[in-house]
Write an enzyme that holds these catalytic residues in place. Structure first.
Site, short mmCIF file in Angstrom:
data_model
loop_
_atom_site.label_atom_id
_atom_site.label_comp_id
_atom_site.label_asym_id
_atom_site.label_seq_id
_atom_site.Cartn_x
_atom_site.Cartn_y
_atom_site.Cartn_z
N ARG A 55 18.18 -10.39 -13.37
CA ARG A 55 17.02 -10.98 -12.77
C ARG A 55 16.34 -12.39 -13.24
NH1 ARG A 55 15.09 -6.62 -8.71
NH2 ARG A 55 16.86 -5.75 -7.64
N ASP A 162 5.55 -7.77 3.73
CA ASP A 162 6.35 -7.28 2.60
C ASP A 162 5.47 -7.82 1.65
OD1 ASP A 162 9.58 -6.15 1.73
OD2 ASP A 162 8.22 -8.16 0.43
C1 LIG Z 1 13.94 -0.77 -0.28
S1 LIG Z 1 12.52 -2.19 0.46
C2 LIG Z 1 12.35 -1.30 1.86
C3 LIG Z 1 13.21 -2.23 3.08
C4 LIG Z 1 12.82 -0.91 4.22
N1 LIG Z 1 11.49 -0.07 4.46
C5 LIG Z 1 13.84 -0.11 4.42
O1 LIG Z 1 13.77 1.05 3.99
O2 LIG Z 1 15.79 -0.37 4.87
C6 LIG Z 1 11.39 -2.34 -0.83
C7 LIG Z 1 10.50 -4.00 0.09
O3 LIG Z 1 9.13 -3.10 -0.30
C8 LIG Z 1 8.91 -4.13 -1.03
N2 LIG Z 1 6.89 -3.89 -2.07
C9 LIG Z 1 7.56 -3.46 -3.35
N3 LIG Z 1 5.89 -3.12 -3.02
C10 LIG Z 1 5.60 -3.68 -2.48
C11 LIG Z 1 3.94 -3.92 -2.71
N4 LIG Z 1 3.01 -3.72 -3.24
N5 LIG Z 1 3.64 -4.49 -1.54
C12 LIG Z 1 3.92 -4.81 -0.35
N6 LIG Z 1 5.65 -4.49 -0.56
C13 LIG Z 1 6.12 -4.04 -1.62
C14 LIG Z 1 10.15 -4.87 -1.37
O4 LIG Z 1 9.77 -6.08 -1.80
C15 LIG Z 1 11.09 -4.54 -0.73
O5 LIG Z 1 11.55 -5.47 0.30
#
Ligand SMILES: C[S@@+](CC[C@H](N)C(=O)[O-])C[C@H]1O[C@@H](n2cnc3c(N)ncnc32)[C@H](O)[C@@H]1O
Length: 294
Positions: A55, A162
């Site tokens: 990435r 997000d």
């Molecule tokens: C695997 S996805 C989950 C999406 C959704 N909640 C689901 O369960 O289908 C995790 C998301 O958390 C976000 N994320 C990770 N660290 C974060 C942070 N410190 N603050 C806000 N969002 C965060 C990532 O950018 C990502 O889009």
């Protein structure tokens, strides 16, 4: 058979990181891990090295650089220009419509009927999808909510946040390929999507209708930072986000969720997550579903 052809040449992915076309030393990876943890809470294990390499190498190429050390120096010296790209590169955004469908059954059968009674006076419902990725989660919540509200006029909103700015743009646009809409109930697709903007079956896409979009506000928010929201929430979804966080970060986060939830408010977490040993402010009311108790 020549001796040369009998010897297995190491594939690109088997070559040590420091010897690749764009070298990444152990020290470089340690710097990446530290920055990721400090800026997002995301803990990168050794098993993520290949993924992170591929990435970040895209950013290095895009900037016309040749190695990770130079890139990291640039990132540290120019956070305003590069930090967002770095963060967008390290997040994992896997999601889908009605993922973990039992959560949406519980919303429809228990949470929303309860809120429609409890909030008869104010007609105000607030839901937060924290770590909403490309929007499938908040739109699934909004469809379920809209179906329960019917024609009644309520002040009902879903806040979708997000850390990754690319996924937020996708969510705001609300355009999804037919592949991603996948196995959704055709009645829901008909009710909440419009169009077909495409030439071929592969890239045919549908867009969320404006009426549903208007229930959701997509905002950039780092869960580790300040939360500007004033009011409290009836429901919080934070699914498949904290798996990447340390236990200490999780403790702090779930404590903040309890404080920003209404009394008896609901918290939904991901299928591999648990509040065991992390928070005592919730009771379990279903599979990965919790209610605030204090
Ligand atoms: C695997 S996805 C989950 C999406 C959704 N909640 C689901 O369960 O289908 C995790 C998301 O958390 C976000 N994320 C990770 N660290 C974060 C942070 N410190 N603050 C806000 N969002 C965060 C990532 O950018 C990502 O889009």
């Amino acid at each position: 058979m020549s001796t040369m052809s009998a010897i297995k040449q190491p594939g690109k992915s088997e070559r040590p990181f420091a010897e690749r076309e764009f070298p990444m030393t152990d020290k470089d990876f340690d710097r990446i891990k530290l920055l990721a943890k400090q800026r997002s809470g995301i803990e990168l294990g050794e098993h993520k090295k290949e993924m992170i390499y591929s990435r970040i190498v895209r950013r290095i190429r895009a900037l016309g650089m040749t190695d990770f050390s130079r890139y990291l120096q640039y990132l540290e010296e120019n956070p305003n220009a590069e930090l967002t790209n770095f963060i967008n590169a390290i997040t994992t955004n896997l999601t889908s419509f009605f993922r973990e469908s039992h959560h949406f059954d519980f919303l429809r059968q228990t949470v929303f009927p309860e809120l429609l009674q409890k909030k008869k006076g104010s007609h105000r419902i607030r839901i937060w999808s924290a770590g909403c990725s490309t929007g499938e989660e908040p739109y699934s919540i909004a469809m379920t909510l809209q179906d329960c509200l019917g024609r009644e006029r309520w002040d009902a909103r879903v806040l979708a946040t997000d850390l990754d700015t690319n996924v937020l743009a996708h969510g705001r646009a609300g355009v999804y390929s037919k592949e991603r809409i996948g196995n959704m109930d055709p009645q829901l697709v008909k009710k909440y999507f419009i169009g077909g903007s495409a030439q071929t079956a592969e890239n045919e896409a549908l867009e969320i209708r404006d009426t549903l979009k208007s229930l959701i506000k997509f905002n950039h928010l780092n869960l580790l930072g300040e939360w500007p929201m004033k009011g409290k929430f009836d429901v919080i979804f934070c699914r498949n986000v904290v798996i990447y966080f340390s236990k200490d970060t999780q403790r702090e986060l779930f404590d903040r969720y309890a404080s920003i939830l209404e009394p008896n408010g609901y918290l939904f977490i991901g299928h591999s997550e648990s509040l065991h040993g992390v928070s005592q402010r919730f009771e379990s009311v279903g599979r990965t579903i919790y209610r605030k108790v204090k």
